[in-house]
Design an enzyme around this catalytic site. Structure first.
Site, PDB file in Angstrom:
ATOM      1  N   ASP A   1       0.876  -1.160   0.000  1.00 28.08           N
ATOM      2  CA  ASP A   1       0.000   0.000   0.000  1.00 28.08           C
ATOM      3  C   ASP A   1       0.920   1.218   0.000  1.00 28.08           C
ATOM      4  OD1 ASP A   1      -1.620   2.145   0.548  1.00 28.08           O
ATOM      5  OD2 ASP A   1      -2.542   1.290   2.343  1.00 28.08           O
TER       6      ASP A   1
ATOM      7  N   TYR B   1      -7.557  13.780 -10.102  1.00 34.00           N
ATOM      8  CA  TYR B   1      -6.641  13.062 -10.984  1.00 34.00           C
ATOM      9  C   TYR B   1      -5.680  14.033 -11.663  1.00 34.00           C
ATOM     10  CZ  TYR B   1      -5.033   9.832 -14.621  1.00 34.00           C
ATOM     11  OH  TYR B   1      -4.260   9.051 -15.430  1.00 34.00           O
TER      12      TYR B   1
END
Length: 254
Positions: free
Chosen positions: A65, A158
């Site tokens: 992660d 994004y």
């Protein structure tokens, strides 16, 4: 006579964060084909383990992660334990993009996209850079996007993450040139990966919908992006640092 392309990355060690599928998996395959050893890291362990097994003994897998500092360190430590060195890092991890304006976007979605796409690159680099320095130098490649250069609708998180990633690469290139580390970003246009299947029924529909926005009239294949990444890791790119390589079929040109 040996193939110079096949052996460009011979015996180098490259860690790929976000390697389970799509661009990351294609980079892993290409680097293996050019002689590298690969650490395939991903949040999803099962597919990245399957990929490493398919790639053979020159590949290893780990769960990572990238938003977790201990996990980032553990992935880099694996390169040290298995190979005793690290020559390259790819940050390809990205969260699913939420379609929203700043008014609509939930704060948690914003933080998740920024954490995976940008903070993850920071954390992976934090531990990778010292090992690359100890190995005599190397190369770091961040997978950006044409939307780090030009904006699109309802993709504020994004676009911001990718723009930050491009400039993070530039700042790191300045900091670590003296360490013999080249740092670049690689910004694709639309690529035929499973991310597109969240919006389109299949890749044919994705190509029909998105292809005309690219000068070449089509979307990219993951292998085309992987070829550019392999170039940036190789000695053929020995004078390339602090750059954002657009591999976008001409999308950002107009």
């Amino acid at each position: 006579m040996t193939d110079p392309i096949k052996n460009r990355l011979q015996d180098s060690v490259i860690l790929i964060a976000g390697a389970a599928s799509g661009i990351g998996a294609a980079i892993a395959r290409r680097c293996i084909a050019e002689g590298a050893n690969i650490i395939c890291a991903d949040y999803d362990l099962a597919p990245v383990t399957k990929l490493a097994e398919a790639l053979g003994p020159a590949a290893a897998a780990c769960q990572c992660d990238v938003t977790n500092i201990d996990a980032a360190k553990s992935a880099v430590d694996l390169a040290q334990k298995k190979y005793g060195r690290l020559d390259g890092l790819v940050h390809n991890a990205a969260a699913p993009s939420t379609s929203a304006t700043v008014v609509d976007l939930d704060e948690s979605a914003w933080r998740h996209e920024i954490d995976v796409g940008l903070t993850g690159a920071f954390l992976m680099s934090k531990f990778a850079v010292p090992l690359i320095v100890a190995s005599g130098g190397g190369s770091i490649v961040f997978i950006g996007s044409q939307f780090g250069r030009v904006a699109t609708t309802r993709a504020v998180a994004y676009c911001a993450a990718k723009a930050g990633l491009i400039h993070l690469a530039k700042a790191m290139a300045v900091d670590h040139a003296a360490d013999n580390i080249r740092v670049n970003s690689l910004s694709p246009g639309a690529v035929a990966t499973t991310r597109l299947l969240r919006r389109f029924a299949d890749f044919e529909a994705a190509n029909a919908g998105l292809g005309p926005a690219h000068l070449l009239g089509r979307i990219a294949e993951p292998d085309e992006i992987a070829a550019a990444a392999a170039f940036l890791f190789s000695s053929d790119a020995s004078f390339v640092t602090g750059s954002d390589m657009l591999v976008d079929g001409g999308y950002a040109t107009r």
